[in-house]
Scaffold this motif. Sequence first.
Motif, PDB file in Angstrom:
ATOM      1  N   LEU A 200     -15.069   9.249   5.009  1.00 15.59           N
ATOM      2  CA  LEU A 200     -14.571   9.674   6.317  1.00 15.59           C
ATOM      3  C   LEU A 200     -14.969  11.106   6.630  1.00 15.59           C
ATOM      4  CD1 LEU A 200     -10.943   8.243   6.095  1.00 15.59           C
ATOM      5  CD2 LEU A 200     -12.824   7.356   7.481  1.00 15.59           C
ATOM      6  N   ALA A 201     -15.108  11.388   7.923  1.00 17.71           N
ATOM      7  CA  ALA A 201     -15.363  12.744   8.399  1.00 17.71           C
ATOM      8  C   ALA A 201     -14.669  12.902   9.742  1.00 17.71           C
ATOM      9  CB  ALA A 201     -16.859  13.002   8.548  1.00 17.71           C
TER      10      ALA A 201
ATOM     11  N   HIS B 251      -3.286   1.882  -3.448  1.00 20.02           N
ATOM     12  CA  HIS B 251      -3.782   3.073  -2.756  1.00 20.02           C
ATOM     13  C   HIS B 251      -3.782   2.822  -1.254  1.00 20.02           C
ATOM     14  CE1 HIS B 251      -5.854   6.896  -2.721  1.00 20.02           C
ATOM     15  NE2 HIS B 251      -6.707   6.405  -1.858  1.00 20.02           N
ATOM     16  N   TYR B 252      -3.211   3.747  -0.500  1.00 24.22           N
ATOM     17  CA  TYR B 252      -3.138   3.664   0.956  1.00 24.22           C
ATOM     18  C   TYR B 252      -3.907   4.812   1.579  1.00 24.22           C
ATOM     19  CZ  TYR B 252       0.865   0.640   0.036  1.00 24.22           C
ATOM     20  OH  TYR B 252       1.672  -0.367  -0.412  1.00 24.22           O
ATOM     21  N   VAL B 253      -4.686   4.518   2.627  1.00 30.96           N
ATOM     22  CA  VAL B 253      -5.362   5.558   3.410  1.00 30.96           C
ATOM     23  C   VAL B 253      -5.007   5.305   4.867  1.00 30.96           C
ATOM     24  CG1 VAL B 253      -7.567   6.564   4.101  1.00 30.96           C
ATOM     25  CG2 VAL B 253      -7.259   5.759   1.769  1.00 30.96           C
ATOM     26  N   THR B 254      -4.453   6.310   5.523  1.00 30.72           N
ATOM     27  CA  THR B 254      -4.078   6.223   6.928  1.00 30.72           C
ATOM     28  C   THR B 254      -5.019   7.130   7.717  1.00 30.72           C
ATOM     29  OG1 THR B 254      -1.789   5.890   6.281  1.00 30.72           O
ATOM     30  CG2 THR B 254      -2.192   6.497   8.569  1.00 30.72           C
ATOM     31  N   VAL B 255      -5.726   6.549   8.693  1.00 31.71           N
ATOM     32  CA  VAL B 255      -6.693   7.288   9.508  1.00 31.71           C
ATOM     33  C   VAL B 255      -6.106   7.437  10.906  1.00 31.71           C
ATOM     34  CG1 VAL B 255      -9.057   7.364  10.377  1.00 31.71           C
ATOM     35  CG2 VAL B 255      -8.572   6.256   8.190  1.00 31.71           C
TER      36      VAL B 255
ATOM     37  N   TRP C 195      -6.819  12.227   8.361  1.00 37.81           N
ATOM     38  CA  TRP C 195      -6.433  11.084   7.531  1.00 37.81           C
ATOM     39  C   TRP C 195      -5.589  11.589   6.379  1.00 37.81           C
ATOM     40  CZ3 TRP C 195     -11.433  12.916   7.506  1.00 37.81           C
ATOM     41  CH2 TRP C 195     -11.917  13.388   6.302  1.00 37.81           C
ATOM     42  N   SER C 196      -4.843  10.661   5.797  1.00 34.28           N
ATOM     43  CA  SER C 196      -4.031  10.995   4.641  1.00 34.28           C
ATOM     44  C   SER C 196      -4.107   9.830   3.667  1.00 34.28           C
ATOM     45  CB  SER C 196      -2.561  11.253   5.050  1.00 34.28           C
ATOM     46  OG  SER C 196      -1.995  10.077   5.583  1.00 34.28           O
ATOM     47  N   SER C 197      -3.793  10.105   2.416  1.00 33.22           N
ATOM     48  CA  SER C 197      -3.829   9.025   1.418  1.00 33.22           C
ATOM     49  C   SER C 197      -2.655   9.185   0.464  1.00 33.22           C
ATOM     50  CB  SER C 197      -5.140   9.046   0.649  1.00 33.22           C
ATOM     51  OG  SER C 197      -5.256  10.230  -0.110  1.00 33.22           O
TER      52      SER C 197
END
Length: 137
Positions: free
Chosen positions: A64-65, A114-118, A129-131
């Motif tokens: 991600l960027a 593992h969770y990644v929120t964009v 984003w956060s993880s």
Amino acid sequence: MKKISAIGALVTTVAIAGICGCASKSNDSTAPASQPAVSETTTNAAASQPPKQPKDKRPIEQRLAVGMTMDQVKEACGNPKNIAMNSDGSATWVYNNAQNAWIPNYTLFGGKIHYVTVMFDANGKVKSWSSASTGMY
């Protein structure tokens, strides 16, 4: 009595042999002896296509960027597990590997979900984003 036991053993042996015999591989005499020849047009069409890119194995956070569009994120990370649209026009996408929770004792033996929120802005660009990871230990 011994005669009945011998017959039972014989029936059991025949049943086991029958089951094992069903698993054997058979030769199909109707199969062609050789592969059909590949036509020249098929070969030329395959040669003109670019080679398929290998799947990116990096963690989602590294793919991600800030400023990426939704299409770029979908191409880099795949389809999100959850999508939320907010009243101000922004969006939130969630990626996770929760399917691993179905593996017996996955989290008990150190596996983590593992969770990644964009978070996207109203223009559809990545704002942040956060993880997070969860597990037994």
